[in-house]
Design an enzyme around this catalytic site. Structure first.
Site, short mmCIF file in Angstrom:
data_model
loop_
_atom_site.label_atom_id
_atom_site.label_comp_id
_atom_site.label_asym_id
_atom_site.label_seq_id
_atom_site.Cartn_x
_atom_site.Cartn_y
_atom_site.Cartn_z
N ASN A 119 0.82 -1.22 0.00
CA ASN A 119 0.00 0.00 0.00
C ASN A 119 0.86 1.27 0.00
O ASN A 119 0.64 2.17 -0.80
CB ASN A 119 -0.93 0.02 1.22
N PHE A 173 -4.50 4.47 11.77
CA PHE A 173 -4.95 3.60 10.68
C PHE A 173 -4.23 3.97 9.40
O PHE A 173 -4.03 5.16 9.12
CB PHE A 173 -6.46 3.75 10.48
N GLU A 174 -3.91 2.98 8.59
CA GLU A 174 -3.07 3.23 7.42
C GLU A 174 -3.72 4.13 6.37
O GLU A 174 -3.03 4.71 5.54
CB GLU A 174 -2.64 1.91 6.77
N ALA A 175 -5.03 4.29 6.39
CA ALA A 175 -5.68 5.16 5.40
C ALA A 175 -5.69 6.62 5.83
O ALA A 175 -6.10 7.49 5.07
CB ALA A 175 -7.10 4.68 5.11
N GLY A 176 -5.27 6.91 7.08
CA GLY A 176 -5.12 8.32 7.48
C GLY A 176 -5.76 8.71 8.81
O GLY A 176 -5.56 9.84 9.26
#
Lengths: 338, 258, 338, 258
Positions: free
Chosen positions: C136, D53-56
């Site tokens: 990712n 969290f990796e999405a922000g």
């Protein structure tokens, strides 16, 4: 990927990313704890002689002036400063004898207002040394590399110029295109200082309007000091988390300093104090005038509030607010162009 | 020659610079005259000129002349208020057509010095350095340079190349790794407008301002300027343009009041 | 800087930055002009067989589903897709036979909901080919390099693994630290598609909450298609310019599609339609079920509005809004973990 | 042994994982059990555990269990709602102490496969690939792996190393260029909790779950697990922890209702 050429400027603020990671692990708290303190405490605790420092904002915009004055008040010495379109801050820190080394993207000038007498005098007399040259984008990307925990980042500027020759960058051959490309070394400042419109006591800082390079700089720096127009409740931050530019775990000190950017501009809140900036540009033409300026505005007051009274108090600040909000005409100042 | 008295040299410069700009293009601007020229172009022939500021302002509706390229006026009613990383990346990625630069001195290939006079280690005069100039001169498609012209400023050799022009001549930018097809496009001074010769990449006269002679132009340069057989006069400001300039800079901050 | 190792994955979406700059100069308008059109027009005009495509959002979040359905409706073929935590979009595009090549960071799984029957079947039968692996962050940084107009960007992930071996990255020695470092090649997708809460007719698009990798992806892509919950007046954008994630000059098409992310989640507006997602995961276990799904929900309706009626209309959409806004309990779905 | 019936295996896993986490540290979490374990730790001994969290999403006050790591619940009343670039950069820059990972299979050095079963070109089973796992396993200080243990999943050799453990043993991560001092810290399965031997960097038993024998543990691994002389039992869930788990996952999405 062969190295084609190496800049001869001094490498400022670079760390092996592993060494920086270790520093972060040992020194940066992930705890949501109260970090409020006075500007005096923040500078005493986190700014040390010989540090490599940088300010948020741009030119005369959103500059953390209360921290700058406090650095002068506490007599910090031998600081190296990032000349990342550093204008008013670097000029008075050089004038006060605090900064004696600069890596220059843009310094010693006040954009439209003309050149800096104090800064130029120090460089031309050898009291302050330019240790490397770079450009605005170049500096910004040095911070980006730092923010990303990388040793370097590529770019397509600087190539072919003396700005490159006096930089700390290197030119290599891109293994994909085969073309020469510049590699900018990461910059990890010891201390970065910001003034923001709102921040909670933990250090979650929000900025309105352009971020300039604050996002990257805050993430690249080892110590982050934030002054804020007001300390807001955590609730204010949590109700609009996408406005947070600097999250708390990056921040070491939070100081509430209304009008803390004066005489520089705080977008949406108050305009440049052109009168005060002109005063500095005038008196700083001589060593005596420079000294008198600091005696009056830094050593002659006990804190930033007293300074605000001295520069015109409520009447002046209300006027600057009206100008910023386009409710009063802009004052006229000197000509010239960037 | 009665015309000469009806506009100031700064008004002329602003208008000449505005005329260079095309509609539907993007431009990176600094403060002062470049900003005024861009605003003038927007209010005349180029309403769709996209103005971008290096500190992050994108497409603002500027209410009054900004003092700094980071000034809140540069993102007043903008379509975007972003960051230097964002706009410099857009510049590097080919989205910016024009860039305005000032210069303390220039050489025949359009290389610029804004760093020092004298020696770098211990300069006679320390100037501000690159700022965004090296970035703009490296990365935008066409650079427009506005500066004062005299024998010292139009120099054979610069003590320091801050910002790249055509470096040592044809092909030199590309060989250095700079983006292909970029470089200085125009130099505008108080005497005339210059471009660059296709073959040699050296400075070439395009137009001289009203009342200026070819002799004056060459006399105010240390290096030889390429002079074509036919050199038209620059188009002087119209009264309408002058009126707009007063609107843009009502306090006369840049366009000095006569 | 010697090259220590090269990944053997196929290099997808890379361009020489000079070639990409030329493309940008010739094809991207800087003009503030009306770009509104229907989803059908946008796909017809800007998505071509064989393109390398990518979607904004993440997993089942903020996915531009109306464009995905339209790509299926128009029978686009031989698309390569970025598996950048691409979940529902890539699964149905593979199931419909539109996408047959994927560079995978995360695909063929639906996070907590389990694996993708359609996507896995296609890969395991050879109908869809995985052309490269990445992570990712790796994909995100490939887009960052593209957004910056660079040929590559360094990173410290992938090293030492088969994910690197099957990637298009290279390992070199960092000229500063002397340590091995990964170089990720830039990715410039042919088409990137986004669904946003608000956008003006020119394409100035704002996003609320996390941006995931949309900021970088929009700037790296050649063509940008935006669907929006509503087309707002320019005034709305200009009153809050720091909320603009994608400025107009990056955007080629603007389509107003209320509920355009269904059945995926639109933060603050509506929740995942778990019922519909479960239906897809169930029927897509067979080729017949997959075909029947598209016959019913894509070919059987004339547009997205008819599709919305079919999946439950106003009642369903109101329910999803209540769940998103924590006014109704979350539905239960299948177990497993990422 | 009457205790065994009073909690489910999933409840045990969640509690054991929560116990590993320290207060005042930061953690990158995925969905499912890792998320539940982190929320449980926050509500018990580690109120100051910073969840990213990796999405922000940064430091949210999660109202209900998020379904996805990009779900709006991951930035509900967060201190920051940023981007993948931002949080992955923080990870790369050393700001993240712990990272939770799942795994389809693991080898003695803690390397993980989540990409394929069979051959890469034409796999028998195609799994989702790295996602953020390679990033977390490469860049956070300590990786915690939660997975099912059996002879096929605890494998001598993996068909594909998706995410790095200690690679081929001591010093291999650093030689590959991965950040110094990082690597897998714990592996938690339905049978026990494992760490890694200081000298060999091979999997080593730390505790076995109540009722599990050493023989079972070894029988469910293709490779030899280092077994110390004294192996304590893992601490089972308390009624209070079970109550909190039901609060966190009221619908039993992950913590299956008994």
């Amino acid at each position: 990927m062969e190295i084609l050429r190496e800049g001869q400027g001094e490498l400022i603020g670079w760390h092996d990313p592993d060494e920086h990671r270790r520093w972060v692990r040992e020194n940066k708290s992930r705890e949501l704890k109260d970090k409020t303190m006075t500007v005096a405490e923040a500078v005493e605790k986190f700014v040390h002689d010989g540090d490599f420092i940088a300010c948020g904002g741009f030119g005369h915009i959103r500059v953390p002036m209360s921290l700058i004055y406090e650095i002068i008040r506490q007599g910090k010495r031998n600081l190296t400063m990032a000349g990342k379109t550093a204008v008013h801050d670097i000029d008075i820190l050089i004038g006060a004898g605090c900064v004696n080394r600069v890596e220059v993207a843009y310094a010693f000038g006040h954009e439209l207002r003309g050149l800096s007498p104090a800064g130029r005098r120090a460089v031309e007399s050898g009291k302050c040394k330019v240790v490397a040259e770079i450009s605005n984008a170049g500096y910004q990307w040095r911070f980006l590399a730092g923010a990303m925990g990388l040793p370097f980042i590529p770019s397509r500027n600087l190539l072919g110029t003396d700005t490159f020759e006096k930089s700390s960058a290197k030119i290599v051959r891109d293994p994909w295109s085969g073309k020469p490309i510049c590699l900018l070394p990461a910059a990890y400042p010891d201390v970065a200082m910001f003034h923001v419109p709102r921040c909670d006591k933990y250090g979650n800082a929000q900025i309105d309007g352009i971020l300039v390079e604050d996002f990257e700089l805050a993430r690249a720096a080892r110590r982050v000091l934030v002054t804020t127009e007001e300390i807001v409740d955590e609730e204010v931050i949590r109700s609009k988390p996408d406005q947070t530019a600097i999250p708390f775990f990056l921040v070491d000190a939070v100081c509430e300093v209304p009008y803390g950017a004066h005489p520089t501009q705080m977008p949406y809140l108050y305009f440049f104090d052109e009168e005060h900036i002109r005063e500095w540009l005038t008196v700083s033409k001589t060593e005596e005038g420079t000294k008198a300026y600091f005696d009056r505005y830094v050593f002659g007051v006990k804190d930033f509030e007293e300074y605000l009274e001295l520069v015109g108090g409520v009447r002046k600040l209300s006027y600057l607010k009206r100008v910023e909000q386009l409710r009063a005409p802009m004052p006229v100042q000197g000509g010239g162009e960037e | 020659m009665a015309e000469i008295a009806s506009y100031t040299p700064t008004e002329l410069l602003a208008c000449v610079a505005a005329h260079v700009l095309e509609d539907g293009k993007s431009i990176f601007v600094g403060t002062g005259l470049p900003m005024i020229a861009s605003m003038l172009a927007q209010r005349t022939h180029a309403p769709n000129l996209l103005i971008i500021f290096e500190a992050g302002g994108i497409g603002p509706q500027v209410p009054v002349l900004p003092i700094s390229v980071g000034d809140s006026r540069t993102f007043h009613r903008a379509v975007g208020a972003s960051s230097m990383h964002d706009v410099m990346s857009a510049l590097q990625n080919g989205y910016v057509d024009y860039g305005f630069l000032g210069a303390a001195a220039i050489d025949p290939y359009g290389n610029i010095n804004t760093t020092i006079i004298g020696d770098w280690e211990r300069p006679k005069v320390r100037l501000p350095g690159s700022g965004g100039a090296n970035d703009i001169g490296s990365l935008c498609w066409r650079t427009i340079i506005m500066m004062r012209q005299d024998k010292r400023r139009f120099a054979n050799k610069l003590p320091f190349i801050t910002t790249p022009g055509y470096l040592t001549g044809p092909g030199a930018r590309e060989a250095a790794g700079l983006p292909e097809g970029t470089g200085p496009y125009r130099v505008i001074t108080q005497l005339g407008v210059y471009g660059f010769d296709e073959t040699t990449k050296r400075l070439k006269l395009i137009s001289r301002h009203p009342g200026v002679t070819i002799e004056e132009i060459q006399a105010n340069s240390e290096f030889e300027i390429i002079i074509p057989a036919e050199v038209p006069e620059s188009t002087p400001p119209t009264p309408e343009e002058q009126r707009i300039l007063r609107e843009i800079d009502p306090s006369g901050m840049v366009i000095k009041v006569r």
